[in-house]
Design an enzyme around this catalytic site. Structure first.
Site, PDB file in Angstrom:
ATOM      1  N   TRP A 139       9.634 -16.034  18.896  1.00 29.28           N
ATOM      2  CA  TRP A 139      10.809 -16.342  19.681  1.00 29.28           C
ATOM      3  C   TRP A 139      11.913 -16.926  18.731  1.00 29.28           C
ATOM      4  O   TRP A 139      11.604 -17.594  17.867  1.00 29.28           O
ATOM      5  CB  TRP A 139      10.738 -17.549  20.643  1.00 29.28           C
ATOM      6  CG  TRP A 139      11.808 -18.046  21.551  1.00 29.28           C
ATOM      7  CD1 TRP A 139      12.725 -17.266  22.193  1.00 29.28           C
ATOM      8  CD2 TRP A 139      12.065 -19.349  21.814  1.00 29.28           C
ATOM      9  NE1 TRP A 139      13.427 -18.072  22.820  1.00 29.28           N
ATOM     10  CE2 TRP A 139      13.485 -19.268  22.563  1.00 29.28           C
ATOM     11  CE3 TRP A 139      11.615 -20.595  21.421  1.00 29.28           C
ATOM     12  CZ2 TRP A 139      13.944 -20.437  23.034  1.00 29.28           C
ATOM     13  CZ3 TRP A 139      12.260 -21.672  21.818  1.00 29.28           C
ATOM     14  CH2 TRP A 139      13.446 -21.756  22.555  1.00 29.28           C
ATOM     15  N   ASP A 220       2.824 -22.946  23.047  1.00 28.34           N
ATOM     16  CA  ASP A 220       4.387 -22.767  23.920  1.00 28.34           C
ATOM     17  C   ASP A 220       3.934 -21.827  25.042  1.00 28.34           C
ATOM     18  O   ASP A 220       3.487 -20.794  24.804  1.00 28.34           O
ATOM     19  CB  ASP A 220       5.160 -22.101  22.803  1.00 28.34           C
ATOM     20  CG  ASP A 220       6.573 -22.080  23.657  1.00 28.34           C
ATOM     21  OD1 ASP A 220       6.721 -22.810  24.671  1.00 28.34           O
ATOM     22  OD2 ASP A 220       7.456 -21.595  22.996  1.00 28.34           O
ATOM     23  N   LYS A 256      11.201 -19.856  34.124  1.00 27.18           N
ATOM     24  CA  LYS A 256      10.913 -18.339  34.441  1.00 27.18           C
ATOM     25  C   LYS A 256       9.908 -18.336  35.860  1.00 27.18           C
ATOM     26  O   LYS A 256      10.265 -17.715  36.765  1.00 27.18           O
ATOM     27  CB  LYS A 256      10.118 -17.597  33.460  1.00 27.18           C
ATOM     28  CG  LYS A 256      10.927 -16.842  32.439  1.00 27.18           C
ATOM     29  CD  LYS A 256      11.540 -17.778  31.348  1.00 27.18           C
ATOM     30  CE  LYS A 256      12.495 -16.961  30.270  1.00 27.18           C
ATOM     31  NZ  LYS A 256      12.987 -17.754  29.298  1.00 27.18           N
TER      32      LYS A 256
END
Length: 417
Positions: A139, A220, A256
């Site tokens: 990311w 993560d 999300k």
């Protein structure tokens, strides 16, 4: 007399625009009626519209009709009914770390805030090799978060351009070669940007190496339940590490899987190993995390955490949430199948099984930076420069158009060889 700023260009240079937000800006400025946004990392329904989860609508009604609702500060560590259930959600309610009270949970400003809080804590108190190892690729924000607190970055191989899958042998080799007691950032599921995850057996092999090298795993998790539609399956890796007695950190986002993108609901969890002083250790760690939080934001934002807390603490709403997750993940999986089928139907050069082998919101298509730019200029299809597309940007109305646009740039590149 004209004054001169102390912050001249040689002291404060112009920063480059964030590539993803620059892509978003370019998409919005494009006046083509054919334009397609495959860059944004947010769920869209089949009409290309943001989707408020039905269970979030219900939780919002419950919250608004609560006669005791107020807008007072949350505690520094956050809303306890939220953080406790968030820990159970990711670690599993029966996890030994939770049963033995070896977990400190702090509400954060979504996953980014959780990563920053964890990185800041490690920058002050980690006494191992003060370098963080990130997957190549990872990311885009990971590296900057750690650099901003003085922790330098290194990389370990992850994605194979040849197979468009996991370069597992190289990954293992790099983690084994890294200096002892290094910080290793690992994506729990739906790896961003590749959509490629290790299998459970591969995770077990990685755990052996990480234990042998005494590395510190920093997980993560941005897509639990959103990736496969199965909350337990998506959390398998971090649950396994915690059950094996690893000391670890975990950043958890609810952007999300609840569709609460702008509400910034998240948690940071620290898990200590089952040592004789675990109770004392987690008390001290929790106290320092609270102190860091106090100095940075004082108190975390409350609305998104309240919504999530209502759902996480109500069995009926929780079951409905799981159904909403299956709706989102199921639509994305169907778009993966459709895109692969259309590319294969067109006879697009190359193999396209990686589209369905990968999981989660993103697919690493294998398109080059030149092809990503060409498809944007010619067909107004927007993706990141590394060829990553958001599967949520595909729908039944644009998938034929996108497949033909991909086919064209791939054929053009093949013709030049």
């Amino acid at each position: 007399m004209a004054s001169t700023t102390n912050f001249t260009a040689d002291i404060v240079p112009q920063a480059p625009e964030d590539p993803l937000f620059g892509l978003m800006r370019a998409y919005r400025a494009d006046e083509s009626t054919d334009k397609v946004d495959l860059g944004i990392g947010a769920y869209r329904d089949d009409n290309a519209k943001p989707w408020i989860l039905p269970v979030v609508h219900k939780a919002d009604e419950i919250l608004r009709n609560d006669p005791d609702l107020n807008h007072e500060y949350a505690p520094i560590a956050g809303i306890a009914s939220f953080t406790s259930k968030a820990a159970e959600l990711i670690l599993g309610a029966d996890n030994p770390a939770l049963k033995e009270k070896r977990v400190a949970s702090i509400q954060s400003v979504s996953g980014t805030g959780a990563l920053h809080l964890g990185a800041l804590f490690l920058s002050k108190y980690f006494n191992g090799n003060r370098t963080v190892y990130l997957s190549n690729p990872t990311w885009a924000n990971h590296g900057q978060i750690f650099k901003n607190v003085g922790i330098p970055n290194a990389q370990y191989p992850y994605f194979s351009k040849e197979t468009k899958g996991l370069d597992f042998a190289a990954m293992k080799g790099a983690l084994a070669a890294a200096p002892e007691r290094s910080i290793i950032v690992l994506h729990v599921c739906a790896h961003n940007p590749t959509g490629v995850d290790p299998t459970p057996e591969q995770w077990k092999e990685l755990a052996v190496i990480i234990r042998e090298k005494n590395h510190f795993p920093f997980f993560d998790c941005a897509y639990q339940g959103f990736a496969s539609g199965d909350l337990a399956r998506d959390a398998w890796a971090v649950r396994y590490f915690a059950e094996q007695g690893f000391e670890l950190a975990l950043a958890q986002s609810f952007a999300k899987n609840f569709g609460l993108y702008g509400e910034r609901a998240g948690c940071f969890h620290f898990v200590t190993s089952p040592a004789s002083d675990a109770s004392d250790a987690i008390s001290r760690i929790g106290s320092q995390l609270t102190l860091l939080q106090r100095a940075e934001i004082s108190n975390p934002p409350i609305y998104g955490a309240r919504i999530a807390s209502i759902v996480l603490n109500d069995p009926a709403l929780f079951a409905e949430w799981e159904d909403n997750l299956r709706t989102m993940s199921g639509r994305i999986i169907s778009m993966r199948k459709a895109l692969r089928a259309k590319l294969e139907e067109l006879g697009t050069p190359g193999t396209w099984n990686h589209i369905t082998d990968q999981i989660g919101m993103f697919s690493f298509t294998g398109l080059s930076q030149a092809q990503a730019l060409q498809i944007r200029e010619e067909s107004h299809v927007y993706m990141t420069g590394n060829g990553r597309i958001s599967m949520a940007g595909l729908n039944t109305r644009n998938i034929d158009y996108v497949a033909k646009a991909i086919d064209k740039v791939v054929r053009d590149a093949a013709a030049k060889l």
